[in-house]
Design an enzyme around this catalytic site. Structure first.
Site, PDB file in Angstrom:
ATOM      1  N   CYS A   1       0.142  -5.068  -0.112  1.00  0.00           N
ATOM      2  CA  CYS A   1      -0.182  -3.834   0.638  1.00  0.00           C
ATOM      3  C   CYS A   1      -1.305  -2.872   0.031  1.00  0.00           C
ATOM      4  CB  CYS A   1       0.890  -3.065   1.306  1.00  0.00           C
ATOM      5  SG  CYS A   1       2.025  -4.179   2.244  1.00  0.00           S
TER       6      CYS A   1
ATOM      7  N   HIS B   1       0.247   6.545   2.382  1.00  0.00           N
ATOM      8  CA  HIS B   1       0.663   5.127   2.690  1.00  0.00           C
ATOM      9  C   HIS B   1       1.193   5.023   4.052  1.00  0.00           C
ATOM     10  CE1 HIS B   1       1.130   0.831   1.913  1.00  0.00           C
ATOM     11  NE2 HIS B   1       2.514   0.917   1.879  1.00  0.00           N
TER      12      HIS B   1
ATOM     13  N   GLU C   1       7.483   8.029  -0.895  1.00  0.00           N
ATOM     14  CA  GLU C   1       6.309   8.680  -1.124  1.00  0.00           C
ATOM     15  C   GLU C   1       6.085  10.103  -1.101  1.00  0.00           C
ATOM     16  OE1 GLU C   1       3.640   7.238   2.015  1.00  0.00           O
ATOM     17  OE2 GLU C   1       1.856   8.130   0.696  1.00  0.00           O
TER      18      GLU C   1
ATOM     19  N   LYS D   1      -1.464   4.710   9.739  1.00  0.00           N
ATOM     20  CA  LYS D   1      -0.676   3.513  10.210  1.00  0.00           C
ATOM     21  C   LYS D   1       0.001   3.958  11.362  1.00  0.00           C
ATOM     22  CE  LYS D   1      -0.294   1.335   5.924  1.00  0.00           C
ATOM     23  NZ  LYS D   1      -0.632   2.349   4.703  1.00  0.00           N
TER      24      LYS D   1
ATOM     25  N   HIS E   1       0.374  -1.566  10.385  1.00  0.00           N
ATOM     26  CA  HIS E   1       0.031  -1.827   8.990  1.00  0.00           C
ATOM     27  C   HIS E   1      -0.596  -3.117   8.678  1.00  0.00           C
ATOM     28  CE1 HIS E   1       0.648  -2.116   4.756  1.00  0.00           C
ATOM     29  NE2 HIS E   1       2.031  -1.708   4.645  1.00  0.00           N
TER      30      HIS E   1
ATOM     31  N   PHE F   1       4.519  -3.908  -1.589  1.00  0.00           N
ATOM     32  CA  PHE F   1       5.575  -4.825  -2.124  1.00  0.00           C
ATOM     33  C   PHE F   1       5.345  -5.325  -3.385  1.00  0.00           C
ATOM     34  CE2 PHE F   1       7.792  -6.379   2.249  1.00  0.00           C
ATOM     35  CZ  PHE F   1       8.054  -5.077   2.338  1.00  0.00           C
TER      36      PHE F   1
END
Lengths: 93, 411
Positions: free
Chosen positions: B163, B303, B314, B335, B340, B399
């Protein structure tokens, strides 16, 4: 009297179908004299795809060494005709 | 930051809420959702049946030949490239193509093509594998496709850090330009993950929202009622160039990619560090590289995936890195609208960040009805917020523990 149609015309139609379905090449662009690379824009991977389609037409595996010999649509017709020579001639009632 | 200055001169977003800079920006300000029931394949036997799907405008629809020879991921990238080039006003006929590079990030490249290959082999044996399987599935396919389509002859590469790929691609492009290796780079990300294997795989991890009955309300970053992220397809490429090159051709400079910060969590293969340590270090590194203080930051494009793990981590990262300023910097999450788009997300959000700078408006966060009180950030909720925006941070945390933070400033 059974009307007969030209075997090569039947094979040409099957090649047109294969090129359309597998490679997205419109059938009206495909003629016996069409050169596969120069006229139809096929690359080496497309030729392998075409060989696979020909295999399906004739129902038996072909050697990948044949790929360099696939230069024109007429050559492909010839190849299929040779490999299916043992079969009875195509006819329609 | 040393080396040549790097500026943004073109935007090419291809998203579930809009394609092209104008439509994408308008959709963000309206706060629309791009999430709907999956139509790209039969998802009826999957636990998750919603996603962000892109409706390509007719002029960008691939020909039948392209459909059979290129993965969806390549079509999305090609569309993004055409849009970005047009937006930049770059006249390729006037340019030295050896000085133009391409970097396209992607998490998994041509997933549908790979899946089709597996299906064909299981059904008919290896002889039935499509000869184009590998070039359609490989992760560098979108990058190569863009270079081929436009005859771009400079450095061309692909980056795959899940990502964070799209943001990481912009870092790579920055380095190419700053170091003098290229003058112009088309950079960003592309992802086409709407296949039973990828959607099913993420669902199996428990990472995705199960709100099948309410697609538009499913992506809810920082909201108390979030239940996971929503998968999306998409792409975005940006035209980055050296400030000298942009000025010499009289280009409209949208923003400067002033700096970036990167780090690894080395904590867990998917879970972010719960205290946001690695992400916080990336934010701090981005500030340092852009010569910004925490109080200089006008907006953070989070994010913000809508997983409980990401949102908590975050928020802590931002508090850690921005200190007292963390509570008063506007934060929003793209998002919430787009879903996403994995390896494309960082690039799509870079576009949103540049647009916030250009237009002086922070886009809202959709579905943020009841902000998680533990977050403690100034979340921009249901309406756009106008203001003077001079510097923006765009976060991407992946990830694998890859953290990338981009710092854009006005020029």
């Amino acid at each position: 009297m059974t009307p007969r149609i030209d075997v090569s015309e039947t094979i040409l139609e099957s090649i047109r179908t294969a090129l359309d379905e597998k490679l997205g090449i419109p059938s009206d662009e495909v003629h016996l004299e069409s050169r596969l690379k120069e006229d139809l824009g096929l690359d080496s991977l497309d030729l392998v795809e075409l060989l696979t389609a020909v295999e399906e037409q004739i129902g038996s595996p072909l050697n990948d060494d044949l790929v360099p010999h696939l230069t024109t649509v007429a050559k492909v017709v010839e190849l299929i005709a040779e490999r299916t020579a043992a079969l009875p001639p195509v006819s329609v009632e | 930051m040393t080396g040549r200055r790097v500026v943004v001169t073109g935007l090419g977003p291809v998203t579930s809420i809009g394609t092209g800079a104008h439509d994408f920006h308008r959709a963000q300000l309206k706060g629309v959702s791009g999430i709907r029931a999956v139509t790209r394949f039969d998802a009826s036997d999957l636990p998750v049946r919603i996603a962000g799907e892109v409706d390509l405008p007719a002029e960008f629809a691939p020909t039948r030949r392209e459909l059979l020879a290129t993965d969806r991921c390549g079509h999305l990238a090609a569309t993004a490239a055409a849009l970005a080039l047009a937006d930049s006003g770059l006249d390729l006929k006037e340019e030295d193509h050896t000085r133009i590079g391409v970097v396209v990030g992607s998490g998994s490249g041509g997933s549908a093509s790979l899946e089709n290959g597996v299906t064909a082999m299981l059904a008919g044996g290896p002889r039935k594998l499509p000869p184009r399987l590998i070039p359609m599935a490989m992760v560098n396919s979108p990058a190569a496709h863009v270079a081929l389509k436009h005859g771009l002859l400079g450095p061309c590469s692909a980056i795959s850090t899940a990502c964070a790929s799209g943001a990481e691609a912009l870092v790579a492009a920055h380095q190419m330009i700053a170091s003098g290796e290229a003058d112009v780079v088309l950079a960003g990300g592309a992802e086409a993950p709407l296949t039973s294997l990828v959607l099913g795989g993420f669902a199996r991890m428990g990472a995705l929202s199960l709100r099948n009955h309410e697609p538009e309300g499913a992506s809810r970053p920082f909201d108390s009622a979030r239940d996971g992220f929503v998968l999306a397809e998409g792409a975005a490429l940006l035209v980055l160039e050296s400030a000298e090159h942009a000025s010499a051709r009289g280009a409209t400079i949208l923003a400067e990619l002033r700096g970036y910060g990167r780090s690894a969590d080395a904590h867990h293969i998917t879970a972010p560090h719960p205290e946001g340590v690695g992400a916080g270090r990336a934010v701090t590194a981005a500030l340092r590289s852009a010569s910004l203080r925490p109080e200089d930051v006008s907006y953070v494009n989070a994010h913000g995936t809508g997983t409980a793990f990401n949102d908590a981590s975050e928020a802590r990262a931002l508090h850690r890195a921005l200190g007292a300023a963390a509570g008063c910097v506007p934060v929003s999450a793209t998002k919430s609208m787009t879903g996403h788009a994995l390896g494309a997300a960082g690039a799509i959000e870079a576009v949103a960040s540049v647009q916030a700078l250009v237009h002086g408006v922070v886009p809202p966060t959709l579905n943020l009805d009841s902000p998680d009180p533990a977050v403690g950030l100034d979340l921009v909720t249901d309406a756009p917020r106008e203001g003077r925006i001079t510097s923006v941070l765009s976060n991407s945390f992946a990830f694998g523990g890859h953290n990338v933070v981009l710092a854009f400033t006005s020029v």
